[in-house]
Design a protein around this motif. Structure first.
Motif, PDB file in Angstrom:
ATOM      1  N   TRP A 211       4.455  82.457  35.185  1.00  0.00           N
ATOM      2  CA  TRP A 211       5.372  83.098  36.137  1.00  0.00           C
ATOM      3  C   TRP A 211       5.544  84.582  35.815  1.00  0.00           C
ATOM      4  O   TRP A 211       5.563  85.427  36.709  1.00  0.00           O
ATOM      5  CB  TRP A 211       6.737  82.399  36.138  1.00  0.00           C
ATOM      6  N   GLY A 212       5.675  84.889  34.542  1.00  0.00           N
ATOM      7  CA  GLY A 212       5.787  86.293  34.147  1.00  0.00           C
ATOM      8  C   GLY A 212       4.543  87.085  34.493  1.00  0.00           C
ATOM      9  O   GLY A 212       4.621  88.246  34.923  1.00  0.00           O
ATOM     10  N   LEU A 213       3.381  86.462  34.326  1.00  0.00           N
ATOM     11  CA  LEU A 213       2.124  87.131  34.674  1.00  0.00           C
ATOM     12  C   LEU A 213       2.047  87.388  36.178  1.00  0.00           C
ATOM     13  O   LEU A 213       1.611  88.471  36.608  1.00  0.00           O
ATOM     14  CB  LEU A 213       0.937  86.287  34.209  1.00  0.00           C
ATOM     15  N   LEU A 214       2.500  86.430  36.981  1.00  0.00           N
ATOM     16  CA  LEU A 214       2.531  86.639  38.428  1.00  0.00           C
ATOM     17  C   LEU A 214       3.482  87.772  38.804  1.00  0.00           C
ATOM     18  O   LEU A 214       3.166  88.603  39.664  1.00  0.00           O
ATOM     19  CB  LEU A 214       2.932  85.342  39.146  1.00  0.00           C
ATOM     20  N   VAL A 215       4.635  87.823  38.146  1.00  0.00           N
ATOM     21  CA  VAL A 215       5.589  88.906  38.409  1.00  0.00           C
ATOM     22  C   VAL A 215       4.990  90.246  37.981  1.00  0.00           C
ATOM     23  O   VAL A 215       5.104  91.253  38.693  1.00  0.00           O
ATOM     24  CB  VAL A 215       6.933  88.636  37.690  1.00  0.00           C
ATOM     25  N   ALA A 216       4.320  90.273  36.813  1.00  0.00           N
ATOM     26  CA  ALA A 216       3.716  91.516  36.332  1.00  0.00           C
ATOM     27  C   ALA A 216       2.609  91.988  37.266  1.00  0.00           C
ATOM     28  O   ALA A 216       2.519  93.181  37.569  1.00  0.00           O
ATOM     29  CB  ALA A 216       3.171  91.326  34.924  1.00  0.00           C
ATOM     30  N   LEU A 217       1.771  91.070  37.727  1.00  0.00           N
ATOM     31  CA  LEU A 217       0.697  91.454  38.662  1.00  0.00           C
ATOM     32  C   LEU A 217       1.269  91.945  39.984  1.00  0.00           C
ATOM     33  O   LEU A 217       0.772  92.923  40.555  1.00  0.00           O
ATOM     34  CB  LEU A 217      -0.257  90.275  38.881  1.00  0.00           C
ATOM     35  N   SER A 218       2.301  91.279  40.452  1.00  0.00           N
ATOM     36  CA  SER A 218       2.948  91.727  41.692  1.00  0.00           C
ATOM     37  C   SER A 218       3.581  93.103  41.497  1.00  0.00           C
ATOM     38  O   SER A 218       3.453  93.984  42.362  1.00  0.00           O
ATOM     39  CB  SER A 218       4.028  90.728  42.125  1.00  0.00           C
ATOM     40  N   GLY A 219       4.257  93.286  40.391  1.00  0.00           N
ATOM     41  CA  GLY A 219       4.859  94.584  40.101  1.00  0.00           C
ATOM     42  C   GLY A 219       3.813  95.684  39.987  1.00  0.00           C
ATOM     43  O   GLY A 219       4.005  96.797  40.477  1.00  0.00           O
ATOM     44  N   TYR A 220       2.674  95.358  39.362  1.00  0.00           N
ATOM     45  CA  TYR A 220       1.593  96.337  39.237  1.00  0.00           C
ATOM     46  C   TYR A 220       1.040  96.691  40.616  1.00  0.00           C
ATOM     47  O   TYR A 220       0.804  97.870  40.907  1.00  0.00           O
ATOM     48  CB  TYR A 220       0.487  95.773  38.340  1.00  0.00           C
ATOM     49  N   ALA A 221       0.859  95.677  41.473  1.00  0.00           N
ATOM     50  CA  ALA A 221       0.342  95.936  42.819  1.00  0.00           C
ATOM     51  C   ALA A 221       1.325  96.786  43.629  1.00  0.00           C
ATOM     52  O   ALA A 221       0.921  97.745  44.299  1.00  0.00           O
ATOM     53  CB  ALA A 221       0.062  94.616  43.532  1.00  0.00           C
TER      54      ALA A 221
END
Length: 135
Positions: A107-117
């Motif tokens: 979940w954190g990785l998904l949030v980080a990828l979304s934040g990066y995008a």
């Protein structure tokens, strides 16, 4: 017994007379380390010649750097959770704990990828509006 004495004499002779061939060099460590850091910064694209970057570009680079570091930590957490699951030995509590670690990291990785995008999208559009990078 006689061969042991000869071996000891040969080793002592080698240490005394042949050891002088291996002498340490004097090196200016500060200059050499600065050179290596400059080369590394140029390779990474962090050191560029020309005018200094604006504050907005600096903030954008720092944001992207933190997002990447956060992603790396989360991938490591997935590996740690996998290790915990492998070493759980079938105990339900340990398996559940490892599953929670992996789930939280994903979940954190998904949030980080979304934040990066989102950050990349906003930063790129802000740079286009400001006219930076256009010919």
């Amino acid at each position: 017994m006689q061969s042991k004495k000869i071996l000891i004499l040969l080793v002592a002779f080698g240490m005394i007379f042949l050891g002088n061939f291996a002498q340490a060099q004097t090196v200016d460590v500060r200059k050499q380390s600065q050179t290596f850091m400059d080369l590394g910064a140029e390779e990474a694209g962090l050191k560029e010649k020309g005018p200094p970057k604006s504050l907005g570009i600096f903030i954008a680079e720092i944001t992207k750097m933190f997002m990447v570091a956060f992603g790396i930590v989360l991938v490591l957490m997935i590996f740690i959770g996998g290790y915990m699951m492998i070493t759980a030995g079938g105990e339900e509590e340990k398996v559940a704990s490892a599953g929670k670690v992996i789930q939280g990291a994903i979940w954190g990785l998904l949030v980080a990828l979304s934040g990066y995008a989102i950050a990349s999208f906003v930063i790129n559009n802000a740079l286009k509006v400001s006219g930076y990078g256009t010919s």
